[in-house]
Design a protein around this motif. Structure first.
Motif, PDB file in Angstrom:
ATOM      1  N   ALA A  85      26.384 -62.182  -0.021  1.00 18.77           N
ATOM      2  CA  ALA A  85      26.032 -60.885  -0.049  1.00 18.77           C
ATOM      3  C   ALA A  85      25.851 -60.157   1.351  1.00 18.77           C
ATOM      4  CB  ALA A  85      24.706 -60.522  -0.574  1.00 18.77           C
ATOM      5  N   ARG A  86      25.738 -61.251   2.410  1.00 21.37           N
ATOM      6  CA  ARG A  86      25.532 -60.931   3.897  1.00 21.37           C
ATOM      7  C   ARG A  86      26.583 -61.653   4.620  1.00 21.37           C
ATOM      8  NH1 ARG A  86      21.769 -65.261   3.185  1.00 21.37           N
ATOM      9  NH2 ARG A  86      22.131 -67.067   4.186  1.00 21.37           N
ATOM     10  N   SER A 127      26.074 -54.564  -0.653  1.00 25.31           N
ATOM     11  CA  SER A 127      26.163 -55.586   0.046  1.00 25.31           C
ATOM     12  C   SER A 127      27.610 -55.930   0.407  1.00 25.31           C
ATOM     13  CB  SER A 127      25.703 -57.028  -0.761  1.00 25.31           C
ATOM     14  OG  SER A 127      26.676 -57.123  -1.647  1.00 25.31           O
ATOM     15  N   LEU A 180      25.564 -57.952  -5.439  1.00 22.83           N
ATOM     16  CA  LEU A 180      24.346 -57.040  -5.013  1.00 22.83           C
ATOM     17  C   LEU A 180      24.758 -55.709  -4.360  1.00 22.83           C
ATOM     18  CD1 LEU A 180      21.289 -57.195  -4.449  1.00 22.83           C
ATOM     19  CD2 LEU A 180      21.583 -58.140  -2.260  1.00 22.83           C
ATOM     20  N   SER A 206      18.467 -56.493   0.660  1.00 28.47           N
ATOM     21  CA  SER A 206      18.484 -57.770   0.228  1.00 28.47           C
ATOM     22  C   SER A 206      17.485 -58.097  -0.518  1.00 28.47           C
ATOM     23  CB  SER A 206      18.728 -58.633   1.557  1.00 28.47           C
ATOM     24  OG  SER A 206      17.478 -58.648   2.035  1.00 28.47           O
ATOM     25  N   TYR A 252      12.615 -56.338  -3.409  1.00 34.03           N
ATOM     26  CA  TYR A 252      13.643 -55.983  -2.380  1.00 34.03           C
ATOM     27  C   TYR A 252      13.152 -56.016  -1.012  1.00 34.03           C
ATOM     28  CZ  TYR A 252      17.080 -54.984  -5.870  1.00 34.03           C
ATOM     29  OH  TYR A 252      18.088 -55.106  -6.908  1.00 34.03           O
ATOM     30  N   ASN A 285      23.944 -64.923  -2.508  1.00 32.88           N
ATOM     31  CA  ASN A 285      23.242 -64.259  -1.554  1.00 32.88           C
ATOM     32  C   ASN A 285      23.870 -64.471  -0.020  1.00 32.88           C
ATOM     33  OD1 ASN A 285      20.673 -63.361  -2.781  1.00 32.88           O
ATOM     34  ND2 ASN A 285      19.986 -65.444  -2.903  1.00 32.88           N
TER      35      ASN A 285
END
Length: 260
Positions: free
Chosen positions: A125-126, A153, A150, A181, A176, A122
């Motif tokens: 992903a960002r 992402s 993801l 996300s 979601y 996660n």
């Protein structure tokens, strides 16, 4: 007139997550259903013997083998965010991929992909800088390995820019947000517990390329692989139901880059 191209999808699951005397999930049963296995490499779960045995089971079932790399967080199962630099993300990724590679090579096979786990997944992903560190480690180890990330992402973008094969991932049983996300597990209702609802979400993602966010917005996404979690009480039954639903819709199932 040319024949229509058949839709295909990969089904992956996070496996090899037992540790010592502690057992999690029914890996053997899940490996009879999925097409890709993400095997824990010891940082969030798994140990050398579990890694060896899970690789052997994956070979027995003809399932693609991937390294499930994590932050070093056994106690928190890799789900707690720990600040790491891009250089540290590179190092922990390379370390874990190398470890699983050793078991795969000794068993006469090779790795197919790499998928970050939990908080690392996660975060990457960002955070494009962390994603670049992970992608660079994979590229430096073996540029033919596929990076699972993801859909929509920074992790997928980093993999593509690094020249890696990439599989955009979607989750059948996770809710979601409108930005694409995943709703954090710490929030209520983040996991879909009703099988029929999760199957319907998965089918919409595969056939229509979209998912309904928790606020009602429609999020467009292109999924190459669907994750089914292996640690729930009904994980195997759900995986079987998902595969049966996909096959009934004439959707082929195979690992990214491989033929059905």
């Amino acid at each position: 007139m040319s024949a229509a191209i058949r839709k295909t999808i990969d089904i992956n699951s996070d496996l090899g997550e037992s540790f010592g005397a502690w057992r999690m999930g029914d890996d053997a049963a899940l490996l009879a259903v999925v097409s890709s296995a993400n095997i824990a490499c010891g940082f969030h779960a798994g140990d050398p013997d579990i890694m060896r045995r899970t690789v052997a089971l994956a070979i027995e079932h003809g399932v693609a083998i991937g390294a499930h790399v994590s932050l070093p967080d056994l106690q928190g199962f890799g789900r707690r965010e720990i600040p790491v630099t891009p250089a540290e993300a590179y190092a922990i990724t390379l370390y874990q991929v190398g470890a699983l590679h050793g078991f795969a090579q000794a068993a006469g096979t090779r790795l197919h992909h790499v998928k970050p786990h939990g908080a690392l997944y996660n975060m990457a992903a960002r955070d494009r800088r962390l994603a670049d560190g992970i992608a660079q480690a994979i590229r430096d180890f073996d540029p033919t390995l596929c990076l699972f990330g993801l859909a929509n992402s920074a992790l997928v973008d980093a993999g593509r820019e690094a020249g890696l094969p990439v599989a955009a991932e979607a989750f059948a049983d996770r809710r979601y947000r409108s930005d694409g996300s995943l709703q954090p597990r710490r929030e209520a209702d983040a996991v879909i517990t009703e099988s029929d609802e999760a199957i319907a979400q998965a089918m919409a993602m595969v056939r229509e390329g979209r998912v309904r966010a928790v606020d009602g917005d429609i999020v467009e996404l292109q999924a190459d692989t669907l994750c089914v979690h292996g640690d729930g009480a009904h994980a195997v039954a759900f995986a079987r139901q998902l595969r049966a639903s996909l096959e009934a819709a004439d959707i082929g199932i195979h690992a990214p880059g491989q033929r059905a």
